[in-house]
Scaffold this motif. Structure first.
Motif, PDB file in Angstrom:
ATOM      1  N   ASP A   1      32.335  41.215  43.053  1.00 55.65           N
ATOM      2  CA  ASP A   1      32.832  41.446  41.566  1.00 55.65           C
ATOM      3  C   ASP A   1      34.320  41.443  41.607  1.00 55.65           C
ATOM      4  O   ASP A   1      34.917  40.873  40.644  1.00 55.65           O
ATOM      5  CB  ASP A   1      32.484  43.019  41.260  1.00 55.65           C
ATOM      6  N   SER A   2      35.065  42.127  42.510  1.00 57.49           N
ATOM      7  CA  SER A   2      36.683  41.947  42.436  1.00 57.49           C
ATOM      8  C   SER A   2      37.096  40.517  42.512  1.00 57.49           C
ATOM      9  O   SER A   2      37.931  40.344  41.803  1.00 57.49           O
ATOM     10  CB  SER A   2      37.097  42.925  43.445  1.00 57.49           C
ATOM     11  N   ARG A   3      36.503  39.959  43.402  1.00 55.68           N
ATOM     12  CA  ARG A   3      36.938  38.529  43.569  1.00 55.68           C
ATOM     13  C   ARG A   3      36.612  37.742  42.438  1.00 55.68           C
ATOM     14  O   ARG A   3      37.639  36.809  42.186  1.00 55.68           O
ATOM     15  CB  ARG A   3      36.071  37.727  44.755  1.00 55.68           C
ATOM     16  N   ILE A   4      35.551  37.742  41.879  1.00 56.90           N
ATOM     17  CA  ILE A   4      34.956  36.933  40.749  1.00 56.90           C
ATOM     18  C   ILE A   4      36.059  37.481  39.527  1.00 56.90           C
ATOM     19  O   ILE A   4      36.366  36.444  38.745  1.00 56.90           O
ATOM     20  CB  ILE A   4      33.679  37.363  40.131  1.00 56.90           C
ATOM     21  N   LYS A   5      36.262  38.634  39.301  1.00 52.07           N
ATOM     22  CA  LYS A   5      37.331  38.907  38.192  1.00 52.07           C
ATOM     23  C   LYS A   5      38.486  38.347  38.533  1.00 52.07           C
ATOM     24  O   LYS A   5      39.160  37.802  37.407  1.00 52.07           O
ATOM     25  CB  LYS A   5      37.335  40.470  38.262  1.00 52.07           C
TER      26      LYS A   5
ATOM     27  N   ARG B   1      41.486  42.212  34.425  1.00 53.22           N
ATOM     28  CA  ARG B   1      42.548  42.527  34.683  1.00 53.22           C
ATOM     29  C   ARG B   1      42.591  43.751  35.872  1.00 53.22           C
ATOM     30  O   ARG B   1      43.491  43.729  36.467  1.00 53.22           O
ATOM     31  CB  ARG B   1      43.427  42.971  33.535  1.00 53.22           C
ATOM     32  N   ASP B   2      41.342  44.376  35.833  1.00 56.36           N
ATOM     33  CA  ASP B   2      41.357  45.530  36.692  1.00 56.36           C
ATOM     34  C   ASP B   2      40.641  45.343  38.161  1.00 56.36           C
ATOM     35  O   ASP B   2      39.711  46.140  38.358  1.00 56.36           O
ATOM     36  CB  ASP B   2      40.930  46.789  35.896  1.00 56.36           C
ATOM     37  N   GLY B   3      40.664  43.989  38.434  1.00 60.61           N
ATOM     38  CA  GLY B   3      39.775  43.877  39.614  1.00 60.61           C
ATOM     39  C   GLY B   3      40.197  44.530  40.853  1.00 60.61           C
ATOM     40  O   GLY B   3      39.554  45.160  41.613  1.00 60.61           O
TER      41      GLY B   3
ATOM     42  N   SER C   1      48.226  45.335  32.200  1.00 62.36           N
ATOM     43  CA  SER C   1      47.895  46.184  30.795  1.00 62.36           C
ATOM     44  C   SER C   1      49.047  45.907  29.821  1.00 62.36           C
ATOM     45  O   SER C   1      48.595  45.725  28.715  1.00 62.36           O
ATOM     46  CB  SER C   1      47.748  47.606  31.228  1.00 62.36           C
ATOM     47  N   ASN C   2      50.169  45.945  30.156  1.00 63.61           N
ATOM     48  CA  ASN C   2      51.384  45.888  29.263  1.00 63.61           C
ATOM     49  C   ASN C   2      51.331  44.383  28.555  1.00 63.61           C
ATOM     50  O   ASN C   2      51.833  44.217  27.431  1.00 63.61           O
ATOM     51  CB  ASN C   2      52.490  46.158  29.820  1.00 63.61           C
TER      52      ASN C   2
END
Length: 456
Positions: free
Chosen positions: A310-314, A366-368, A398-399
């Protein structure tokens, strides 16, 4: 008379015969001939026979030509090195003014738009040139810092440590990262030129091509870094005080920090102790003396590899998000130009489609980093395990979400009416009307050019 005459003539003949050119008959003559010619010096220079060194002329001609060419090349090289050396020495002598001069010149370009013809091109050329020149200055400062005696007291930031590790240990990472940064500093200029020479169609093609190249560079960096979350920018930032390299003002970083306050001199050890006026000063002073886990961790461990799917896809979708947004914007423009969708709801869908999908992709992907650390213990446990550099990158992403208020249909429907009201109310107020004119000038850039609000 005859005898005496004959005797005189015989004597003369004898005297002349000793030096006559007749062929030698004995050794006595050869010795006498050498005695006659030994005192006479031949005024002609010695010339070697062509039979002794038949190729000498050819060799001399070739050697002279090669030497002349080498001499010209060396002279050109020395001259170029001298110019570069002069510039670098001037830069080192005025190191403390580098950042202020660059910042001043870059901010002066903000006054250019809509003031005169081709002002946007002129301002962007200056801005891009200063950005690329700043990269060259960073390399000079980094090289000078490595040989500076006070470099032992220099503590680089986490971002500088991480990016410097990959730029020094991987030539592919260094090349791709600098290509990416140069593209980012010139992308708006390329878009302006493409619109000027090829119209809106050429502008959209240039936008899609630039975003595609940037995404390819980021995917390559993701691969080279071991599937780690990409940091922005991918090269070391200038995080040193240039005064440390100024010969006229040799102040170290630690010394510059310590000279800001008053100190109490200990009577026995003569050691200086800072006069701490409040709890914040005490905390700041103690934090300078404490080593955190990130300060001693190896540079590659400042950002962990993305281990979950999931983190890699994100992360991949976050990299591809600008390309998707550019493609959807191009598709929406062509649908509007085709005039096949005449209904109100169809127009609303076409106009909002790029903005909604682009914003949703960036917000979700953005939060992978958090997904990568929340496999054990959930999100709260992930927030406790996150490193300082990962937290910095997450905050930066985030900013950057605020820039969506200046993009697409959200800007046209919500942000632009608010700005128009502010400009209209401020146009009759002294001094504030200048601010309104400044905002109006940059509204043109936001409404016309894609890369004026790009963050990735």
């Amino acid at each position: 008379m005859a005898a005496s005459g004959n005797g005189f003539s015989k004597a003369d003949q004898l005297d002349s015969s000793s030096c006559s050119p007749s062929p030698p008959s004995d050794c006595a003559f050869s010795s006498s001939q050498s005695s006659c010619t030994s005192n006479a010096l031949d005024p002609r220079p010695y010339i070697s026979s062509p039979l002794e060194n038949g190729n000498m002329k050819h060799h001399l001609k070739g050697d002279v030509g090669v030497n002349a060419i080498n001499g010209q090349m060396e002279a050109t090289k020395v001259e170029s090195q001298s110019w570069v050396g002069i510039y670098e020495s001037f830069l080192m002598k005025n190191a403390s003014q580098i950042a202020s001069v660059e910042s001043t010149l870059q901010h002066l370009t903000y006054l250019f738009p809509a003031k005169f013809k081709d002002a946007e091109i002129a301002s962007e050329v200056v801005y891009s040139a200063l950005g690329i020149l700043g990269l060259y200055h960073d390399t000079i400062l980094a090289r000078a810092l490595s040989s500076c005696p006070s470099s032992a007291k220099y503590q680089p930031s986490l971002h500088a440590r991480y990016t410097r590790h990959f730029t020094t240990h991987s030539s592919a990472y260094r090349t791709i990262a600098y290509v990416l940064v140069v593209i980012q500093k010139t992308e708006l200029l390329i878009e302006i030129m493409s619109r000027r020479h090829a119209g809106q169609r050429g502008q959209r093609t240039a936008i899609l091509g630039i975003e595609g190249v940037k995404a390819a560079c980021r995917l390559a960096l993701l691969r080279i870094s071991g599937t780690r979350t990409l940091v922005t920018p991918p090269i070391p930032e200038r995080d040193i005080d240039p005064k440390i390299l100024d010969h006229d003002d040799p102040i170290t970083l630690a010394g510059a920090a310590e000279e800001d306050g008053d100190y109490w001199l200990m009577p026995r050890t003569r050691q200086k102790m800072p006069q701490l006026k409040g709890e914040t000063d005490a905390t700041r002073f103690l934090m300078k003396k404490v080593l955190l886990p990130d300060d001693v961790a190896p540079a590659p461990k400042l950002i962990r590899p993305l281990s979950t799917v999931d983190s890699r896809i994100k992360e991949i979708l976050y990299i591809l998000r600008p390309v998707v947004y550019a493609l959807l914007a191009l598709l929406a423009a062509r649908l509007r130009a085709s005039k096949q969708f005449k209904g109100q709801y169809e127009k609303i869908f076409i106009n909002w489609m790029p903005w909604v999908i682009g914003f949703a992709l960036e917000y979700v992907c953005r939060d992978g980093i958090i997904d990568n650390l929340s496999t054990e213990g959930g999100i709260r446990a992930a927030l406790t395990k996150i490193t300082g550099l990962e937290k910095r990158e997450l905050e930066k992403r985030s900013n950057s979400m605020w820039w969506w208020t200046l993009r697409g249909q959200f800007y046209d429907s919500i942000t632009k009416p608010i700005l128009d009201k502010i400009i209209k109310k401020a146009e009759n107020i002294p001094l504030l009307n200048l601010v309104g004119l400044y905002i109006a000038d940059y509204q043109y850039l936001v409404e016309t050019y894609h890369f004026s609000t790009s963050t990735l």
